[in-house]
Design an enzyme around this catalytic site. Structure first.
Site, short mmCIF file in Angstrom:
data_model
loop_
_atom_site.label_atom_id
_atom_site.label_comp_id
_atom_site.label_asym_id
_atom_site.label_seq_id
_atom_site.Cartn_x
_atom_site.Cartn_y
_atom_site.Cartn_z
N TYR A 94 0.84 -1.21 0.00
CA TYR A 94 0.00 0.00 0.00
C TYR A 94 0.87 1.26 0.00
O TYR A 94 0.61 2.21 -0.75
CB TYR A 94 -0.90 -0.05 1.24
CG TYR A 94 -1.97 1.01 1.31
CD1 TYR A 94 -3.11 0.94 0.51
CD2 TYR A 94 -1.85 2.08 2.19
CE1 TYR A 94 -4.11 1.91 0.60
CE2 TYR A 94 -2.84 3.05 2.29
CZ TYR A 94 -3.96 2.95 1.50
OH TYR A 94 -4.94 3.92 1.59
N LYS A 105 0.95 4.03 -2.90
CA LYS A 105 0.54 5.40 -2.61
C LYS A 105 1.69 6.39 -2.81
O LYS A 105 1.45 7.58 -3.06
CB LYS A 105 -0.03 5.49 -1.20
CG LYS A 105 -1.35 4.73 -1.03
CD LYS A 105 -2.44 5.29 -1.95
CE LYS A 105 -3.81 4.67 -1.70
NZ LYS A 105 -4.84 5.20 -2.61
N1 LIG Z 1 -10.07 5.70 4.71
C1 LIG Z 1 -8.85 6.13 4.93
O1 LIG Z 1 -8.42 6.31 6.10
C2 LIG Z 1 -7.94 6.42 3.79
C3 LIG Z 1 -6.76 7.11 4.07
C4 LIG Z 1 -5.90 7.43 3.01
C5 LIG Z 1 -6.24 7.06 1.72
N2 LIG Z 1 -7.38 6.39 1.48
C6 LIG Z 1 -7.67 6.04 0.10
O2 LIG Z 1 -8.91 6.60 -0.28
C7 LIG Z 1 -9.51 5.79 -1.29
C8 LIG Z 1 -10.92 5.42 -0.87
O3 LIG Z 1 -10.84 4.70 0.35
P1 LIG Z 1 -12.11 4.47 1.29
O4 LIG Z 1 -11.61 4.52 2.68
O5 LIG Z 1 -13.23 5.33 0.87
O6 LIG Z 1 -12.40 2.92 0.92
P2 LIG Z 1 -13.77 2.12 0.69
O7 LIG Z 1 -13.38 0.68 0.79
O8 LIG Z 1 -14.86 2.64 1.57
O9 LIG Z 1 -14.13 2.46 -0.83
C9 LIG Z 1 -13.34 2.03 -1.89
C10 LIG Z 1 -14.21 1.80 -3.10
O10 LIG Z 1 -13.36 1.38 -4.19
C11 LIG Z 1 -14.03 0.35 -4.90
N3 LIG Z 1 -13.06 -0.47 -5.62
C12 LIG Z 1 -12.18 -1.36 -5.12
N4 LIG Z 1 -11.50 -1.96 -6.12
C13 LIG Z 1 -11.96 -1.43 -7.28
C14 LIG Z 1 -11.65 -1.64 -8.64
N5 LIG Z 1 -10.74 -2.55 -9.03
N6 LIG Z 1 -12.30 -0.90 -9.58
C15 LIG Z 1 -13.25 0.00 -9.21
N7 LIG Z 1 -13.59 0.23 -7.93
C16 LIG Z 1 -12.95 -0.47 -6.97
C17 LIG Z 1 -14.76 -0.43 -3.82
O11 LIG Z 1 -15.81 -1.22 -4.38
C18 LIG Z 1 -15.24 0.69 -2.91
O12 LIG Z 1 -16.53 1.15 -3.29
C19 LIG Z 1 -8.58 4.60 -1.48
O13 LIG Z 1 -7.71 4.85 -2.57
C20 LIG Z 1 -7.80 4.56 -0.18
O14 LIG Z 1 -6.55 3.95 -0.35
C21 LIG Z 1 -8.24 6.05 2.48
#
Ligand SMILES: NC(=O)c1ccc[n+]([C@@H]2O[C@H](COP(=O)([O-])OP(=O)(O)OC[C@H]3O[C@@H](n4cnc5c(N)ncnc54)[C@H](O)[C@@H]3O)[C@@H](O)[C@H]2O)c1
Length: 248
Positions: free
Chosen positions: A155, A159
């Protein structure tokens, strides 16, 4: 502040849940035509229905961002529905954590594929349309983890990689007034972090150790993205905006 994106078309990947859903809602509130693109179609349709009920213009599309054919179909459908693509938010992402000696090749490949290859395929597919418009906004969702997290080699690498990709895109496409920036969220309350077995401990720690003493919300990230895709950010490109409450 008028963001100047009324009537523009925005694709948000992974928009059925969490941060992507928050971004899609926010851009729809600003008057953009929003595409809720996700591998999970029923969830994408449910979120699109919420946006529609709130008065937004929205299209739900099933797209696995790691599949070039799916991505091409998605862009074709969006152009047929709305005429072009002005804004792309590469948000789809997932984690498969584990210490490096226990990390499977499958988990390494999956995380790099969704985060990095997904951003590559979606960006490559929309750029011809943005080039025609001589305007475009691309925002890639990185993470504070680009600085490195134990148990998250895949990850963290993905990132950090997305930041290099962002900077390359900024350099390649600035001439056509297409900007590309990254947003690096800290701990944000979404289904993604709530699924962690130590979620409550993570949340309590975040509240104790974050200078702004709370866990982040999807709306915090959505506000940063809304600014970066706006007319107001036309001279900002190749940059990384951290949305971490000051916690590194
Ligand atoms: N939540 C956090 O603390 C956090 C922190 C930093 C970065 N992020 C990043 O933010 C983004 C969203 O994270 P989140 O927390 O909302 O996660 P989440 O799991 O709630 O949502 C992620 C979405 O991506 C979709 N997805 C997964 N694989 C896919 C694919 N191959 N094609 C299309 N869609 C796909 C899933 O179905 C889901 O709806 C991610 O890139 C994550 O790495 C999250």
């Amino acid at each position: 502040m008028d963001l100047g994106i009324t009537g523009k078309t925005a694709i948000v990947t992974g928009a059925a849940s969490g941060i992507g859903a928050g971004i899609a809602s926010r851009l729809a509130e600003e008057g953009a035509n929003v595409v809720v693109a996700d591998i999970n179609l029923p969830a994408a349709e449910a979120h699109a229905e919420t946006i529609h009920a709130a008065g937004g213009v929205v299209l739900a599309v099933k797209a696995n961002v790691t599949d070039a054919d799916d991505v091409a179909d998605m862009v074709e459908r969006v152009v047929a529905a709305f005429g072009s693509v002005d804004i792309l938010v590469n948000n789809a992402g997932l984690a498969r954590d584990g210490r490096i000696t226990k990390m499977s090749e499958e988990d390494w490949d999956l995380v790099l594929d969704v985060v990095l290859k997904g951003a590559f395929l979606c960006t490559r597919a929309v750029l011809p349309h943005m080039n025609q418009l001589k305007w475009g906004r691309i925002v890639n969702i990185s993470s504070r983890a680009h600085l490195g997290n134990p148990g998250q080699a895949n990850y963290s690498a993905a990132k950090a990689g997305i930041i290099g990709f962002t900077k390359a895109m900024a350099l390649e496409n600035g001439r056509n007034l297409i900007t590309c920036n990254a947003v690096a969220p800290g701990m944000i309350d979404t289904p993604f972090v709530r699924a962690h077995p130590k979620w409550e401990l993570i949340r309590d720690n975040a509240e104790k150790t974050t200078p702004v003493p709370r866990i982040g919300a999807a709306e915090d990230v959505a506000d940063a993205v809304a600014f970066l895709v706006s007319e107001r950010a036309s001279y900002i490109t190749g940059d990384v905006l951290h949305v971490t409450g000051g916690r590194y």
